[in-house]
Design a protein around this motif. Structure first.
Motif, PDB file in Angstrom:
ATOM      1  N   TRP A 645       0.797  -1.230   0.000  1.00  0.00           N
ATOM      2  CA  TRP A 645       0.000   0.000   0.000  1.00  0.00           C
ATOM      3  C   TRP A 645       0.830   1.282   0.000  1.00  0.00           C
ATOM      4  O   TRP A 645       0.419   2.285  -0.573  1.00  0.00           O
ATOM      5  CB  TRP A 645      -0.922   0.026   1.239  1.00  0.00           C
ATOM      6  CG  TRP A 645      -1.945  -1.064   1.228  1.00  0.00           C
ATOM      7  CD1 TRP A 645      -1.879  -2.258   1.885  1.00  0.00           C
ATOM      8  CD2 TRP A 645      -3.175  -1.073   0.503  1.00  0.00           C
ATOM      9  NE1 TRP A 645      -2.995  -3.009   1.633  1.00  0.00           N
ATOM     10  CE2 TRP A 645      -3.816  -2.301   0.790  1.00  0.00           C
ATOM     11  CE3 TRP A 645      -3.810  -0.173  -0.344  1.00  0.00           C
ATOM     12  CZ2 TRP A 645      -5.050  -2.646   0.253  1.00  0.00           C
ATOM     13  CZ3 TRP A 645      -5.042  -0.505  -0.880  1.00  0.00           C
ATOM     14  CH2 TRP A 645      -5.652  -1.741  -0.590  1.00  0.00           C
ATOM     15  N   CYS A 646       1.966   1.253   0.663  1.00  0.00           N
ATOM     16  CA  CYS A 646       2.727   2.497   0.856  1.00  0.00           C
ATOM     17  C   CYS A 646       3.605   2.791  -0.355  1.00  0.00           C
ATOM     18  O   CYS A 646       4.292   1.900  -0.873  1.00  0.00           O
ATOM     19  CB  CYS A 646       3.594   2.384   2.104  1.00  0.00           C
ATOM     20  SG  CYS A 646       4.578   3.861   2.417  1.00  0.00           S
ATOM     21  N   ARG A 647       3.616   4.049  -0.793  1.00  0.00           N
ATOM     22  CA  ARG A 647       4.415   4.409  -1.971  1.00  0.00           C
ATOM     23  C   ARG A 647       5.913   4.418  -1.670  1.00  0.00           C
ATOM     24  O   ARG A 647       6.731   4.509  -2.593  1.00  0.00           O
ATOM     25  CB  ARG A 647       3.974   5.769  -2.522  1.00  0.00           C
ATOM     26  CG  ARG A 647       4.040   6.921  -1.564  1.00  0.00           C
ATOM     27  CD  ARG A 647       3.197   8.105  -2.059  1.00  0.00           C
ATOM     28  NE  ARG A 647       3.175   9.214  -1.111  1.00  0.00           N
ATOM     29  CZ  ARG A 647       3.951  10.289  -1.227  1.00  0.00           C
ATOM     30  NH1 ARG A 647       4.800  10.390  -2.240  1.00  0.00           N
ATOM     31  NH2 ARG A 647       3.872  11.263  -0.336  1.00  0.00           N
ATOM     32  N   PHE A 648       6.289   4.346  -0.374  1.00  0.00           N
ATOM     33  CA  PHE A 648       7.714   4.289  -0.030  1.00  0.00           C
ATOM     34  C   PHE A 648       8.164   2.866   0.292  1.00  0.00           C
ATOM     35  O   PHE A 648       9.338   2.605   0.481  1.00  0.00           O
ATOM     36  CB  PHE A 648       8.005   5.186   1.177  1.00  0.00           C
ATOM     37  CG  PHE A 648       7.664   6.634   0.949  1.00  0.00           C
ATOM     38  CD1 PHE A 648       8.407   7.402   0.064  1.00  0.00           C
ATOM     39  CD2 PHE A 648       6.597   7.224   1.613  1.00  0.00           C
ATOM     40  CE1 PHE A 648       8.099   8.730  -0.156  1.00  0.00           C
ATOM     41  CE2 PHE A 648       6.281   8.547   1.408  1.00  0.00           C
ATOM     42  CZ  PHE A 648       7.024   9.312   0.515  1.00  0.00           C
ATOM     43  N   GLY A 649       7.220   1.927   0.404  1.00  0.00           N
ATOM     44  CA  GLY A 649       7.556   0.569   0.826  1.00  0.00           C
ATOM     45  C   GLY A 649       8.451  -0.144  -0.168  1.00  0.00           C
ATOM     46  O   GLY A 649       8.228  -0.098  -1.380  1.00  0.00           O
ATOM     47  N   THR A 650       9.462  -0.815   0.354  1.00  0.00           N
ATOM     48  CA  THR A 650      10.415  -1.536  -0.498  1.00  0.00           C
ATOM     49  C   THR A 650      10.153  -3.037  -0.518  1.00  0.00           C
ATOM     50  O   THR A 650      10.511  -3.711  -1.481  1.00  0.00           O
ATOM     51  CB  THR A 650      11.859  -1.298  -0.018  1.00  0.00           C
ATOM     52  OG1 THR A 650      11.987  -1.820   1.314  1.00  0.00           O
ATOM     53  CG2 THR A 650      12.200   0.179  -0.023  1.00  0.00           C
ATOM     54  N   GLN A 651       9.561  -3.579   0.563  1.00  0.00           N
ATOM     55  CA  GLN A 651       9.271  -5.010   0.665  1.00  0.00           C
ATOM     56  C   GLN A 651       7.906  -5.185   1.342  1.00  0.00           C
ATOM     57  O   GLN A 651       7.347  -4.242   1.898  1.00  0.00           O
ATOM     58  CB  GLN A 651      10.351  -5.735   1.491  1.00  0.00           C
ATOM     59  CG  GLN A 651      11.783  -5.499   1.064  1.00  0.00           C
ATOM     60  CD  GLN A 651      12.152  -6.213  -0.225  1.00  0.00           C
ATOM     61  OE1 GLN A 651      11.402  -7.056  -0.727  1.00  0.00           O
ATOM     62  NE2 GLN A 651      13.300  -5.849  -0.803  1.00  0.00           N
ATOM     63  N   ASP A 652       7.418  -6.412   1.326  1.00  0.00           N
ATOM     64  CA  ASP A 652       6.137  -6.734   1.955  1.00  0.00           C
ATOM     65  C   ASP A 652       6.345  -6.903   3.467  1.00  0.00           C
ATOM     66  O   ASP A 652       6.431  -8.016   3.982  1.00  0.00           O
ATOM     67  CB  ASP A 652       5.554  -8.009   1.345  1.00  0.00           C
ATOM     68  CG  ASP A 652       4.223  -8.401   1.987  1.00  0.00           C
ATOM     69  OD1 ASP A 652       3.641  -7.569   2.725  1.00  0.00           O
ATOM     70  OD2 ASP A 652       3.784  -9.548   1.760  1.00  0.00           O
ATOM     71  N   SER A 653       6.434  -5.785   4.175  1.00  0.00           N
ATOM     72  CA  SER A 653       6.705  -5.831   5.613  1.00  0.00           C
ATOM     73  C   SER A 653       5.566  -6.482   6.391  1.00  0.00           C
ATOM     74  O   SER A 653       5.798  -7.218   7.364  1.00  0.00           O
ATOM     75  CB  SER A 653       6.953  -4.416   6.144  1.00  0.00           C
ATOM     76  OG  SER A 653       5.859  -3.568   5.834  1.00  0.00           O
TER      77      SER A 653
END
Length: 815
Positions: A645-653
């Protein structure tokens, strides 16, 4: 010979110390019934300030627990107030009836003085005398942007102010006089103290006359005579105490300011003794603990028919505020027949003042550097002539008699009757005797046998110097600290012997390792139970009776005796169905409070104990399992929304957090364990203050460990970087298993890692693939025997659940 009936009114520190002496000297002489107005036994009131600040827990300041009372056959009637004494018939009356006595001890302590201003009875106005006051203040401090006004700039008021500030409150101290602690400090020291406290963000307003406490339904502000108004969610009255003597007055016992006693602590009725803050002896009432402990010793001797006499004593004062070193003793007022010696070091923040008369010390005020306080105090009490050391006196003991003494030699030169621990009235001779006669080698041993440094802890340095002076080259400050008083063995040695000797039950451990107590104690039994669970997961049967109450009932006990239940929400994720199920449970069982926790879960507070199985059953039907919010085990894995969902997310946290939690939940650990996974370096899940944390980056996963955000605030250490989710899971599980195998019971990961070395943890987990796989495999094996759902176990009565996390791991990896 039949036992006499001894009734004690008041379960505080003075009566507790008296009972200790009584049971040591005449253990079979009395049947003891102990009444206490509070619903709990003896605890160290001196340490309420650290409990208020969060530096200690209540359990850490309990002096006598239920086991101690049981071992000494004390009938405890806590929460029951004695309302009358019939001296003619020798009975006491409570709301539950009458009880006869042969001897009676009144130890009712003191009551806080509440200034008679409008609004003093509003909710939100508290004294600072007992645990209930502390609980109420902690609750007030938990509200956002909470403000506190403390009325009174004496010892208690300043300790309360500093503690509330540590809790995050905005704090104002109002003091009637011109400088703080005017009874113990001169104006110069008072100025330094004010400067120190203001530097901590506490506003100090001296010469403040309180006119009224404002508010409708509760306290909202404090109004001063000059028109100043300070907003307040909490008002703390700390302006003084008065001896609590009403029950003695009603019984016709001689009372002036306090209950008047003779040198043997007998009141005007020879069968009634009195001790503690409620007492007046030779026109003096005492509020510090050392003379109260002297009274306790004398009272115990009197009850035992022995000769003893209480003598008026000088007292010294220390402020229990972390980081403030202050010592005051005697009379330091100005006078024509007095002279003074003053040392000021503004840069170092040191101020020392001695008041002399005819070459004898009358008073001492030390701020910033107090190590010579005991030496000055000893000379003050003895009336020592200081003529020969007049020129160097202010520089302290180390500068007397030629070449300067090192600190160890200085404390060795003190006389045997010099007081080392003012809180507990312990002299040098008693400590040295205990060291030599009992073979003590460390501070913990001295503390256990003499109580020196067991309260505020400011004398710990002196105790260490005494150990060094007494033992010489044999002193080892890194000597093993025993697990508890039942054994001289430390945690590491006990863990090693459990494995090497193949000990697989608590009785086997206690027999083979020669425990001094047949059943152990509240410290060692939970620790042994954990070590056996961890070392023999497939063979040892978990002993619930060796667990704390929260783990025994699988819910968190609250201060009113109800419980809170927290269902697990994997990685903080939930659904409308789960939320409806929680709402239904809340309505069905009339649960009064529902709280969203910092671990991204929902806490239901105020559940009756008898309702717990039904609450668990209903939650279980909706698919919930225990959140283990009570456990020395995995609590939560906090996540952010990550790349989904987050536009800054790098991985599936979120996905990784859920996977970790499902893989590791149900595992017991030495202390609670909290994890977090953040989807990018912005770290919205706060992974860098957790026991184990993950920061997702473009190239993979940065694993952190050994953080803390409770009593200690500590950022994590970087464990290392891995490329894949599978590798991240393996490394996280391995480091937790290493901690499970090496940690001391109740030792958080950050303390364990500091003890074994951060580099050593990195070496074993990041650099040694064989060791890492060994840790991982042993964790997987232990999980086969873990409790998957203790709520279900409590409802069904089953002891074990079959669970194979390796299968889950392989399945998820394949998917």
């Amino acid at each position: 010979m039949s036992k006499q009936k001894l009734v004690v009114i008041g379960a505080g520190m003075a009566s507790g110390r008296m009972l200790e002496h009584l049971f040591e000297n005449t253990p079979e002489a009395f049947d003891v019934t102990l009444f206490g107005a509070e619903p709990r036994g003896n605890y160290n009131r001196i340490m309420l300030s650290p409990v208020l600040s969060g530096e200690k827990t209540f359990d850490e300041i309990v002096t006598h627990d239920a086991d101690w009372y049981a071992e000494n056959n004390v009938t405890c009637r806590f929460g029951e107030t004695v309302t009358g004494i019939d001296r003619e018939n020798k009975t006491v009356t409570t709301p539950k009836g009458e009880l006869s006595y042969d001897k009676l001890v009144v130890a009712t302590g003191s009551a806080p003085f509440i200034i008679p201003v409008a609004g003093k009875d509003l909710p939100g106005v508290r004294a600072f005398r007992d645990l209930d006051d502390v609980d109420a203040m902690v609750e007030a401090a938990g509200k956002p942007n909470a403000k506190a006004v403390v009325i009174g700039g004496g010892l208690l008021g300043l300790e309360a102010a500093a503690a509330l500030r540590l809790r995050g409150m905005e704090v104002v101290v109002l003091h009637l006089m011109g400088h703080l602690m005017e009874r113990q400090l001169d104006p110069a020291a008072g100025f330094l103290l004010k400067q120190e406290l203001e530097g901590r963000g506490i506003k100090i307003h001296c010469e403040a006359q309180t006119k009224a406490i404002l508010g409708e339904d509760r306290a909202e502000a404090v109004l001063l005579d000059d028109g100043t108004v300070y907003p307040a969610d909490l008002v703390v009255m700390a302006v003084g105490i008065r001896p609590e003597v009403r029950i003695a007055t009603d019984a016709g016992i001689h009372v002036e300011r306090g209950i008047v006693v003779d040198d043997q602590m007998r009141s005007s009725d020879p069968d009634i003794l009195a001790i503690g803050e409620c007492v007046e002896h030779q026109k003096t009432c005492y509020g510090l603990v050392a003379p109260l402990y002297d009274m306790a010793k004398v009272a115990a001797a009197t009850l035992a028919g022995e000769d003893a006499a209480f003598r008026p004593v000088e007292t010294a004062t220390q402020l229990k505020v972390t980081g403030v070193t202050l010592y005051s003793a005697g009379d330091f007022a100005d006078g024509e027949d007095r002279e003074e010696i003053v040392l000021r070091d503004a840069t170092a923040g040191v101020y020392k003042r001695l008041v002399l008369k005819e070459n004898r010390i009358l008073g001492a005020v030390l701020y910033g550097e107090t190590s010579d306080g005991g030496w000055f105090f000893d000379m003050l009490k003895k009336g020592t002539d200081v003529s020969d050391m007049r020129e160097t006196l202010i520089f302290g003991q180390a500068f007397q008699g030629g070449a300067p003494l090192d600190p160890t030699a200085a404390v060795a030169a003190l006389p045997d009757d010099a007081e080392i621990c003012g809180c507990n009235g312990v002299c040098k001779g008693k400590i040295v005797s205990a060291i030599t006669e009992k073979g003590l080698t460390n501070v913990d041993g001295v503390r256990a046998h003499t109580k020196a440094s067991a309260s505020c802890g400011t004398c710990t340095g002196l105790v260490e110097q005494l150990l060094q002076a007494t033992l010489g080259a044999a002193y080892n400050p890194a000597a093993v600290t025993p697990m508890c008083g039942c054994t001289p063995l430390g945690h590491d040695e006990v863990r090693r012997l459990i494995k090497s000797k193949g000990l697989k039950t608590i009785p086997a451990v206690m027999q083979e390792l020669e425990w001094s107590s047949s059943g152990g104690c509240a410290k060692c039994r939970p620790a042994l139970n954990y070590y056996l669970v961890a070392d023999w997961p497939d063979e040892y049967a978990d002993d619930y009776q060796s667990r704390f109450i929260n783990e025994r009932v699988h819910a968190n006990i609250q201060k009113d005796g109800t419980y809170s239940v927290v269902p697990r929400m994997w990685g903080g994720m939930t659904s409308s169905a789960e939320l409806r199920a929680i709402a239904d449970v809340v309505d069905k069982f009339d649960i009064p409070s529902v709280k969203v926790t910092g671990g991204q879960r929902i806490d239901m507070l105020g559940i009756r104990k008898e309702d717990l199985p039904a609450v668990w059953a209903d939650l279980g039907k909706a698919g919930f399992v225990s959140g283990h919010a009570y456990a020395k085990g995995l609590r939560t894995v906090k996540t952010c929304v990550g790349s989904d969902w987050c536009r800054f997310g790098t991985q599936d946290s979120t996905g990784l957090g859920v996977r970790i939690e499902k893989f590791m939940w149900g595992s017991w650990t030495p202390a609670k364990v909290k994890l977090a996974v953040s989807g990018c370096p912005r770290n919205c899940a706060e992974a860098t203050c957790k026991d184990v944390g993950v920061i997702c980056v473009d190239s993979g996963y940065e694993i952190h460990f050994a953080g803390a955000a409770g009593l200690d605030i500590k950022g994590t250490e970087v464990l290392g970087h891995v490329k894949t989710e599978d590798e991240a899971l393996e490394h996280i599980v391995a480091v937790v298993q290493m901690y499970r195998e090496q940690g001391h019971y109740l030792e958080r990961i950050y303390k364990w890692a500091k003890r074994v070395g951060h580099d050593e943890v990195r070496r074993q987990i990041m650099d040694d693939a064989g060791k890492r796989k060994g840790y991982f495999d042993r964790f997987v094996f232990s999980q086969k025997f873990a409790q998957v759902d203790p709520w279900s176990e409590r409802v069904s009565g089953k002891d074990k659940h079959e669970f194979n996390p390796m299968a889950v791991f392989q399945k998820e990896a394949a998917e």
